[in-house]
Design a protein around this motif. Sequence first.
Motif, PDB file in Angstrom:
ATOM      1  N   UNK A 117       0.818  -1.210   0.000  1.00  0.00           N
ATOM      2  CA  UNK A 117       0.000   0.000   0.000  1.00  0.00           C
ATOM      3  C   UNK A 117       0.856   1.266   0.000  1.00  0.00           C
ATOM      4  N   UNK A 118       2.119   1.143   0.310  1.00  0.00           N
ATOM      5  CA  UNK A 118       3.002   2.307   0.357  1.00  0.00           C
ATOM      6  C   UNK A 118       3.551   2.573  -1.044  1.00  0.00           C
ATOM      7  N   UNK A 119       2.956   3.528  -1.749  1.00  0.00           N
ATOM      8  CA  UNK A 119       3.333   3.827  -3.129  1.00  0.00           C
ATOM      9  C   UNK A 119       4.767   4.347  -3.230  1.00  0.00           C
ATOM     10  N   UNK A 120       5.195   5.117  -2.265  1.00  0.00           N
ATOM     11  CA  UNK A 120       6.561   5.643  -2.271  1.00  0.00           C
ATOM     12  C   UNK A 120       7.593   4.535  -2.194  1.00  0.00           C
ATOM     13  N   UNK A 121       7.316   3.515  -1.373  1.00  0.00           N
ATOM     14  CA  UNK A 121       8.248   2.398  -1.249  1.00  0.00           C
ATOM     15  C   UNK A 121       8.280   1.577  -2.543  1.00  0.00           C
ATOM     16  N   UNK A 122       7.112   1.427  -3.185  1.00  0.00           N
ATOM     17  CA  UNK A 122       7.054   0.685  -4.453  1.00  0.00           C
ATOM     18  C   UNK A 122       7.844   1.419  -5.522  1.00  0.00           C
ATOM     19  N   UNK A 123       7.678   2.727  -5.609  1.00  0.00           N
ATOM     20  CA  UNK A 123       8.419   3.512  -6.599  1.00  0.00           C
ATOM     21  C   UNK A 123       9.919   3.475  -6.331  1.00  0.00           C
ATOM     22  N   UNK A 124      10.316   3.584  -5.071  1.00  0.00           N
ATOM     23  CA  UNK A 124      11.739   3.537  -4.733  1.00  0.00           C
ATOM     24  C   UNK A 124      12.336   2.173  -5.077  1.00  0.00           C
ATOM     25  N   UNK A 125      11.603   1.118  -4.788  1.00  0.00           N
ATOM     26  CA  UNK A 125      12.075  -0.238  -5.107  1.00  0.00           C
ATOM     27  C   UNK A 125      12.212  -0.414  -6.620  1.00  0.00           C
ATOM     28  N   UNK A 126      11.208   0.034  -7.366  1.00  0.00           N
ATOM     29  CA  UNK A 126      11.246  -0.101  -8.819  1.00  0.00           C
ATOM     30  C   UNK A 126      12.366   0.747  -9.415  1.00  0.00           C
ATOM     31  N   UNK A 127      12.557   1.938  -8.906  1.00  0.00           N
ATOM     32  CA  UNK A 127      13.630   2.800  -9.393  1.00  0.00           C
ATOM     33  C   UNK A 127      14.995   2.185  -9.126  1.00  0.00           C
ATOM     34  N   UNK A 128      15.136   1.527  -7.980  1.00  0.00           N
ATOM     35  CA  UNK A 128      16.412   0.905  -7.622  1.00  0.00           C
ATOM     36  C   UNK A 128      16.698  -0.318  -8.494  1.00  0.00           C
ATOM     37  N   UNK A 129      15.684  -1.154  -8.770  1.00  0.00           N
ATOM     38  CA  UNK A 129      15.903  -2.413  -9.492  1.00  0.00           C
ATOM     39  C   UNK A 129      15.723  -2.307 -11.001  1.00  0.00           C
ATOM     40  N   UNK A 130      15.045  -1.288 -11.489  1.00  0.00           N
ATOM     41  CA  UNK A 130      14.792  -1.143 -12.936  1.00  0.00           C
ATOM     42  C   UNK A 130      15.181   0.251 -13.399  1.00  0.00           C
ATOM     43  N   UNK A 131      16.377   0.661 -13.118  1.00  0.00           N
ATOM     44  CA  UNK A 131      16.801   2.022 -13.446  1.00  0.00           C
ATOM     45  C   UNK A 131      16.816   2.283 -14.947  1.00  0.00           C
ATOM     46  N   UNK A 150       2.512   9.227 -15.747  1.00  0.00           N
ATOM     47  CA  UNK A 150       1.947   8.079 -16.472  1.00  0.00           C
ATOM     48  C   UNK A 150       2.283   6.775 -15.759  1.00  0.00           C
ATOM     49  N   UNK A 151       3.528   6.632 -15.316  1.00  0.00           N
ATOM     50  CA  UNK A 151       3.928   5.421 -14.600  1.00  0.00           C
ATOM     51  C   UNK A 151       3.177   5.269 -13.283  1.00  0.00           C
ATOM     52  N   UNK A 152       2.979   6.379 -12.567  1.00  0.00           N
ATOM     53  CA  UNK A 152       2.225   6.329 -11.311  1.00  0.00           C
ATOM     54  C   UNK A 152       0.772   5.947 -11.599  1.00  0.00           C
ATOM     55  N   UNK A 153       0.211   6.488 -12.689  1.00  0.00           N
ATOM     56  CA  UNK A 153      -1.163   6.140 -13.072  1.00  0.00           C
ATOM     57  C   UNK A 153      -1.298   4.658 -13.385  1.00  0.00           C
ATOM     58  N   UNK A 154      -0.324   4.094 -14.063  1.00  0.00           N
ATOM     59  CA  UNK A 154      -0.361   2.658 -14.351  1.00  0.00           C
ATOM     60  C   UNK A 154      -0.321   1.843 -13.071  1.00  0.00           C
ATOM     61  N   UNK A 155       0.542   2.240 -12.137  1.00  0.00           N
ATOM     62  CA  UNK A 155       0.628   1.526 -10.869  1.00  0.00           C
ATOM     63  C   UNK A 155      -0.683   1.598 -10.096  1.00  0.00           C
ATOM     64  N   UNK A 156      -1.312   2.757 -10.099  1.00  0.00           N
ATOM     65  CA  UNK A 156      -2.582   2.895  -9.393  1.00  0.00           C
ATOM     66  C   UNK A 156      -3.683   2.062 -10.039  1.00  0.00           C
ATOM     67  N   UNK A 157      -3.703   2.017 -11.373  1.00  0.00           N
ATOM     68  CA  UNK A 157      -4.692   1.190 -12.070  1.00  0.00           C
ATOM     69  C   UNK A 157      -4.491  -0.286 -11.748  1.00  0.00           C
ATOM     70  N   UNK A 158      -3.240  -0.732 -11.736  1.00  0.00           N
ATOM     71  CA  UNK A 158      -2.950  -2.126 -11.399  1.00  0.00           C
ATOM     72  C   UNK A 158      -3.396  -2.438  -9.984  1.00  0.00           C
ATOM     73  N   UNK A 159      -3.140  -1.514  -9.064  1.00  0.00           N
ATOM     74  CA  UNK A 159      -3.526  -1.731  -7.672  1.00  0.00           C
ATOM     75  C   UNK A 159      -5.043  -1.798  -7.549  1.00  0.00           C
ATOM     76  N   UNK A 160      -5.744  -0.934  -8.284  1.00  0.00           N
ATOM     77  CA  UNK A 160      -7.208  -0.914  -8.242  1.00  0.00           C
ATOM     78  C   UNK A 160      -7.780  -2.216  -8.794  1.00  0.00           C
TER      79      UNK A 160
END
Length: 171
Positions: A117-131, A150-160
């Motif tokens: 549920x922590x979007x910031x942690x998901x983005x940080x993890x993705x940025x670290x592993x898929x630079x 756009x990337x944040x919107x995709x993540x939110x749609x997937x979560x929904x």
Amino acid sequence: MPYRKTLLFFLLPATMISQNITGKIYDSESTVKGAKIFNKTKNTTAYSDANGSFNLPAALNDTITISSLFHTTKTLKVDTFHVENELVIKLKKQVNQLPEVLLADKQNDLKTFETNSDLGAVLAYDLKNNTETWYKNMPKSGIDFVQVSKLIGKLLKLKKKETCRNNNNKS
């Protein structure tokens, strides 16, 4: 003139030794068209015609291999019977069968994934592993906020979608 006689002297035995094998190839239903008859000893090949007939140069003790699609391969060694008579070769049909497949109609076999549920942690993890995916489309001067949104919107749609699926599975 003497060289012609010498040439004839050497070629005449060679023509007398070489022989042809003729025959017909069939299976349980009809004649086999396009079967490959290969003489391993002389490295020569012939194919059966529409009637299953073939003609192949061979000598005694040559090894002949007969192969065709959807038929088992047959190998034989040439003897005097094969040279003197027309061969009749029967190939056995080879049917390819797949193993049995079992189908299950169970909803609980589906794997469910927990989402963070922590979007910031998901983005940080993705940025670290898929630079490379984050930085390949970025402009050289700074951050492309349109691309990030756009990337944040995709993540939110997937979560929904995943929460909707989880709610449907629970009911």
